[in-house]
Design a protein around this motif. Structure first.
Motif: not given
Length: 668
Positions: A245-248, A275-283, A553-560
């Motif tokens: 999330f800190s990278y967007g 857990l809010k991250l969207r995950v495409y899982g691989m079995i 060096d790009t910085q994420a300011l806000l991740t939604v």
């Protein structure tokens, strides 16, 4: 009615009309949005790569993407309105290939990532001094190709700093391990132990065990290392989420876990809302894994009606397998011997018949199949297996994937694209492997290596990722590598095989809608369009127009994510970026109007420079350049001005005010 009373009523109506006119006009049938982001520089990354200035969100979806005038209709009395102040917005980034739990676990062990060998040995020594006798010491990230002596390390080097504890350090690629004698003895490995299928125990010139082993040869040691508890696994997963999330990054493809891990580790965290991250899982699946094969047959996938679990947060419709190892470890499976090791073709995990059967079981059950292939031999083998499965059981939209697709025969590139196979690639692999790639495969085979431009021009797309923790998860490193073909140090001048570079638009698509397409989720994410999930990131610079050396060096300011703010950068302390990484300091920075001062000793150590006193000044030398600087002493700590230091050393210094970030680059 008296004229006086009529006048009062008329005045009230006029006042009410005026007050209503000051409120945003709601279009007929339009509901007020929960939140509106306006006055932005928004890249929608839609089919036309169009731009907008405003977004409106209801629930977890975008209900408006357009201009300032149009968004007014979505602003109600309770709408949260965010003025972006001209900042850049891009879709929530989609990590196209990484190991989410692997990243989390690595954050709980020794961080060896690209560190000098002596630094790693010092870390092991410090850990051994704190550890109980017999306690395992683990770490990941060592990379011999960046050491002064690029030979593989030895068990004796680890024995000298940790004689009483088993030590196992995984190479950055994940396909080689470095163990001490204690770990090797516990695993029962001797110089006479035969190499397993798909792995090798490396030996020195005397025929003794070196201490390094590749791929399946790591299994005897790994089987002895205690598993993390469920609580520790969940903690690790949340650590990984925080970093993404800190990278967007709002979505990630998780390249291989058991069904049980998805059920026992991911599931409860999704249910609790942690857990809010969207995950495409691989079995994960192997030839000997009858349990997973039975699961796949018992749980076939209906591709026309599949819906991700936990409100579009977890997909389990893909099967992951390995065909070979890595180029750096010389375990990538090649059609012909390595150019720098006579007679050696790497390590095939399976023969063609075994591969065909593993693919068939998953494919016939409706699953997408995704296979790790580095060498041209592994890629050829898997293309054969995919082709056989497709011909035996044609499927209109299979989206079979090959992960990495690094060294590929030119004819096989054409064959894969014709079959609709997606080449899932990681652009930072090229800029890491370039240190050894041409030595490994020679000038002819390199023509089919990391061939992004060739692949795109032939009509395919490239889902992009980091393969973290193999590489750092930072997606801006991947964008930078894609367009420059350089590593974070700015090497080589002019880029490595620049004829295969991507454009900036292609690079951004590779981390957004191309990666979404590769996981069958292009209808809900990957671009900012009405009806799609409100996943986006606000950045401190425009990655489409900023100096190319500053992209990294790009910085994420806000991740939604889904309309919810899941990360906001703390800008109370300036960030100093050096070679794509933030410098760390043991004392507070001093910020004055127009100037930032950093602790002298910390910055000298951070950039590997040299210093010596020169009267009342300090002479700093780096890469043959020297600068004499005045020193400010505060509370016994010496400080120097950032801009004076780095410009004096021949570097560009760019200030990004929104993130309070200093990007240090190279003069052209």
């Amino acid at each position: 009615m008296s004229r006086k009373r009529f006048g009062r009523i008329l005045a009230m109506l006029l006042t009410l009309t005026m007050l209503l006119s000051m409120l945003p006009a709601m279009a007929a049938g339009t509901q007020a949005a929960d939140s509106v982001y306006r006055n932005g520089n928004i890249y929608t990354v839609d089919e036309d790569f169009s731009k907008a200035t405003a977004l409106a969100i209801q629930g977890d979806r975008l209900v408006y993407v357009g201009d300032e005038a149009g968004v007014e209709a979505y602003i109600g009395a309770n709408t949260k309105v965010v003025d972006l102040g001209g900042k850049t917005v891009i879709p929530g980034l989609v990590e196209g290939h990484m190991h989410v739990t692997g990243l989390g676990s690595s954050l709980m062990n020794l961080d060896c990532f690209w560190k000098p060998k002596q630094t790693i040995l010092d870390l092991v020594k410090a850990a051994a001094e704190k550890a109980e006798p017999g306690q395992w010491i683990q770490g990941r990230g060592w990379m011999n190709t960046v050491w002064e002596n690029t030979d593989y390390p030895t068990k004796e080097e680890l024995d000298a700093v940790a004689p009483n504890n088993p030590v196992f350090l995984t190479r950055a690629c994940g396909h080689m391990g470095w163990a001490n004698s204690k770990a090797i003895e516990l695993a029962g490995i001797t110089k006479d132990t035969p190499n397993p299928q798909g792995g090798e125990y490396l030996k020195n010139a005397s025929g003794e065990l070196l201490g390094c082993m590749t791929d399946t040869a790591m299994s005897p040691i790994r089987s002895l290392i205690p598993d993390l508890t469920l609580e520790q696994q969940r903690e690790a997963l949340l650590k990984a989420q925080d970093q993404l999330f800190s990278y967007g990054l709002t979505s990630a493809m998780d390249a291989g876990n058991s069904v049980q891990v998805y059920e026992d580790v991911f599931g409860p965290l999704y249910e609790s809302g942690a857990l809010k991250l969207r995950v495409y899982g691989m079995i994960s699946h192997t030839a000997a894994d009858n349990e997973t094969a039975a699961y796949l047959k018992a749980h076939p996938i209906d591709n026309d009606n599949y819906t991700p679990l936990y409100n579009n947060h977890l997909s389990l419709r893909c099967v992951k397998m390995f065909a070979d190892g890595s180029l750096g470890a010389r375990s990538a499976a090649m059609l012909e011997p390595y150019s720098d090791r006579e007679g050696h073709i790497g390590d095939y995990r399976y023969d063609q018949e075994q591969v065909n059967e593993i693919v068939k079981v998953a494919y016939d059950a409706g699953y997408q199949v995704s296979t790790h292939c580095i060498g041209d031999g592994a890629n050829h083998q898997i293309i054969n297996a995919y082709e056989a499965a497709i011909k035996a059981n044609p499927r209109e939209d299979h989206r079979l994937r090959i992960e990495h697709f690094q060294i590929v025969a030119l004819d096989d590139i054409d064959r894969a694209i014709a079959l609709g196979i997606l080449p899932s690639m990681q652009t930072t692999h090229a800029t890491s492997d370039m240190l050894v790639a041409e030595d490994r495969v020679g000038p002819e085979r390199i023509k089919g290596a990391y061939a992004w431009r060739t692949i795109i021009d032939k009509g395919s797309i490239i889902p992009n990722g980091s393969d973290a923790p193999v590489e750092l998860v930072n997606p801006y490193h991947g964008l930078y590598a894609a367009v420059t073909r350089k590593n974070r140090l700015g090497s080589p001048d002019g880029g490595w095989h620049m004829e295969e570079a991507m454009t900036r638009e292609e690079a951004l698509r590779s981390f957004t809608n191309w990666s979404s397409y590769a996981e069958f989720n292009e209808d809900i994410k990957g671009s900012l369009e009405v009806g799609k999930l409100a996943d986006f990131v606000v950045t401190d610079r425009d990655v489409m127009t900023c100096p190319e050396q500053d992209i990294k060096d790009t910085q994420a300011l806000l991740t939604v994510s889904g309309g919810e703010v899941v990360y906001q950068k703390d800008t109370s302390v300036p960030t100093i970026m050096w070679n794509g990484l933030p410098l760390t300091f043991n004392s507070e920075l001093i910020v004055e109007p127009g100037k930032i001062y950093v602790p002298l000793n910390d910055v000298i150590n951070g950039i590997s420079a040299e210093k010596r006193a020169d009267g009342a000044s300090m002479l700093v030398t780096l890469d043959g350049k020297s600068i004499k600087l005045p020193v400010k002493t505060v509370d016994g700590v010496d400080y120097v001005a950032v801009r004076a230091l780095f410009e004096g050393l021949g570097r560009n210094v760019t200030w990004y005010g929104d993130s309070r970030c200093v990007s240090i680059g190279w003069l052209k």
